[in-house]
Design an enzyme around this catalytic site. Sequence first.
Site, short mmCIF file in Angstrom:
data_model
loop_
_atom_site.label_atom_id
_atom_site.label_comp_id
_atom_site.label_asym_id
_atom_site.label_seq_id
_atom_site.Cartn_x
_atom_site.Cartn_y
_atom_site.Cartn_z
N ASP A 278 -10.27 2.98 1.72
CA ASP A 278 -10.53 2.62 3.14
C ASP A 278 -11.11 3.81 3.88
O ASP A 278 -11.93 3.67 4.79
CB ASP A 278 -9.22 2.20 3.83
CG ASP A 278 -8.82 0.78 3.48
OD1 ASP A 278 -9.72 -0.01 3.12
OD2 ASP A 278 -7.63 0.46 3.58
N GLU B 212 4.81 5.64 20.51
CA GLU B 212 5.52 6.39 19.46
C GLU B 212 4.69 6.41 18.17
O GLU B 212 4.69 7.40 17.45
CB GLU B 212 6.90 5.76 19.14
CG GLU B 212 7.91 5.82 20.28
CD GLU B 212 7.58 4.85 21.39
OE1 GLU B 212 7.25 3.68 21.09
OE2 GLU B 212 7.61 5.27 22.57
N LYS C 248 0.80 -1.23 0.00
CA LYS C 248 0.00 0.00 0.00
C LYS C 248 0.83 1.29 0.00
O LYS C 248 0.36 2.33 -0.44
CB LYS C 248 -0.95 0.01 1.20
CG LYS C 248 -2.06 -1.01 1.10
CD LYS C 248 -3.04 -0.87 2.26
CE LYS C 248 -4.12 -1.91 2.18
NZ LYS C 248 -5.20 -1.70 3.14
#
Length: 274
Positions: free
Chosen positions: A105, A155, A69
């Site tokens: 999406d 993070e 992707k």
Amino acid sequence: MSISSKTTICAFIANPAGHSASPSMHNAGYKELNLDFRYVGFQVEDIGKGINAMKTLGIRGYSVSLPHKVDVMQFLDEIEPLAKSIGAVNTVVNDNGKITGYNSDCEGSVLALEEKTSINGKNVLIIGAGGAARAIVFGVKEKGGIVTIINRTNEKAKSLAEKAQTSWVSRENLKRELEKADIIINTTSFGMKPNINQRMIPKECLKPEHIVFDIVYVPKNTQLLKDAKEVGCTIVYGYKMLLYQAVKQFRLFTGQEAPVEVMEEALLDLLKNN
Ligand code: NAP
């Protein structure tokens, strides 16, 4: 309709190819509209070669799955601005050799939510900071949702929040954030088959006012959605996002509005034993 040299081919590409719900949905849609299209799947290791093959063979569209992707973006002629902001492309369209990338999406998650609620002005707690979360954060933010991200790895939550210019909190604050949220979205793989009894959100933290969206779709009724239903929350199934992202792809590939009900039926039929 029989297959000939004129049949238009679309496909998902992934590595490994594994199992995908896309062929069932897209082919059901083509059949319903009597389109001379077929949707197949390819295992593709080298995404650059996959795009070259698309041009050589005249393949009309790809649904791009893991792990391509992000890498696919360097091989495209154009990328829609939203997909650029998200930093991921899951749909590629070939217009006579000009290759354009999109992200479906994002629209899929927003349409799934909007079946049950408006988003503008709502406090939206997004759990997870992986690939799917990225698309959802941008989609919800674009619709005016006030997004807070929480993730196992702080993070990654911080990095996504910075990219999307939104807030994040560390995972110790989960209970406090659940209290504040109007909409809760699980974008992690927590609760996915085979770990179907896992609970990330304690049931006692859910309130009937909550709208709970779990993007995991195997099983359809995740533990989170079962808990939410018992508490009286409004629930949004993960399969709806899968459906609506395919609906956008169908429109891009064929130029026609998708027969949503037929595609939903095909998807539910596929998922019925999970
Ligand atoms: P991903 O990029 O690998 O991200 C996974 C996310 O889940 C990360 O935030 C990760 O946290 C978190 N996570 C994984 N295991 C966890 C655990 N045991 N405890 C807490 N957090 C955990 O995956 P993805 O592509 O975003 O996909 C995530 C899920 O969404 C999958 O179940 C996938 O099937 C589903 N999905 C559904 C749709 C749909 O249309 N409904 C679309 C895409 C994906 P860390 O950052 O700490 O690792």
